[in-house]
Write a protein that holds these residues in place. Sequence first.
Motif, mmCIF file in Angstrom:
data_model
loop_
_atom_site.group_PDB
_atom_site.id
_atom_site.type_symbol
_atom_site.label_atom_id
_atom_site.label_comp_id
_atom_site.label_asym_id
_atom_site.label_seq_id
_atom_site.Cartn_x
_atom_site.Cartn_y
_atom_site.Cartn_z
ATOM 1 N N THR A 110 0.853 -1.183 0.000
ATOM 2 C CA THR A 110 0.000 0.000 0.000
ATOM 3 C C THR A 110 0.892 1.238 0.000
ATOM 4 N N TYR A 111 0.532 2.226 -0.807
ATOM 5 C CA TYR A 111 1.299 3.456 -0.968
ATOM 6 C C TYR A 111 0.396 4.650 -0.713
ATOM 7 N N ALA A 112 0.981 5.737 -0.209
ATOM 8 C CA ALA A 112 0.218 6.965 0.048
ATOM 9 C C ALA A 112 0.972 8.161 -0.525
ATOM 10 N N TYR A 113 0.197 9.094 -1.075
ATOM 11 C CA TYR A 113 0.753 10.310 -1.675
ATOM 12 C C TYR A 113 -0.170 11.478 -1.356
ATOM 13 N N ALA A 142 1.967 9.765 8.065
ATOM 14 C CA ALA A 142 2.701 10.950 8.529
ATOM 15 C C ALA A 142 2.407 12.105 7.594
ATOM 16 N N LEU A 143 1.848 13.166 8.147
ATOM 17 C CA LEU A 143 1.514 14.346 7.357
ATOM 18 C C LEU A 143 2.461 15.482 7.726
ATOM 19 N N ASP A 157 5.112 6.291 -11.297
ATOM 20 C CA ASP A 157 5.448 4.944 -10.830
ATOM 21 C C ASP A 157 5.272 4.882 -9.315
ATOM 22 N N VAL A 158 4.256 4.158 -8.853
ATOM 23 C CA VAL A 158 3.970 4.118 -7.410
ATOM 24 C C VAL A 158 5.047 3.374 -6.635
ATOM 25 N N PRO A 214 5.337 11.473 -1.887
ATOM 26 C CA PRO A 214 4.998 10.291 -1.090
ATOM 27 C C PRO A 214 4.850 10.650 0.386
ATOM 28 N N LEU A 215 3.972 9.928 1.066
ATOM 29 C CA LEU A 215 3.750 10.121 2.498
ATOM 30 C C LEU A 215 3.989 8.800 3.215
#
Length: 132
Positions: free
Chosen positions: A53-56, A125-126, A95-96, A112-113
């Motif tokens: 899982t990736y976050a942006y 993390a923000l 590209d994730v 990316p986060l």
Amino acid sequence: VRSRRQRQMCIRDRSEAASTWQALDPGDLASGTVRALTVAGAGVVVCRVGTDTYAYRDRCARCRQGLEGAGLQRIVGSPSGGVAMVCPHCRAHFDVRRAGAEVAEADTHLEPLPLLDDGGLWEIALPREVPT
């Protein structure tokens, strides 16, 4: 890997911490899915590729529009089995698995986060400077 309590204690000890950890509920995020969410007033997108899982941050690096409605596509010829998030507005490909690097322009990338799964409790993390 630090536990949630250890991270909270570190943040309390560093009042000028650059980011804060926030709870995140991605819901039932199936592989191949992108979802736009609001966390603590900040727009984020999360996606799942297989079990990863990736976050942006929810902003295209090319056109600066939000990524709600983005899709995922395989990157043809990628030796690492790359998967790109495609902006629904300008069709730029990111590209994730390579921290959101744009496929066509190596110097452009999504933001990316950091994302942690602490036994089913997700946290992100923000950066403090993310506008709401």
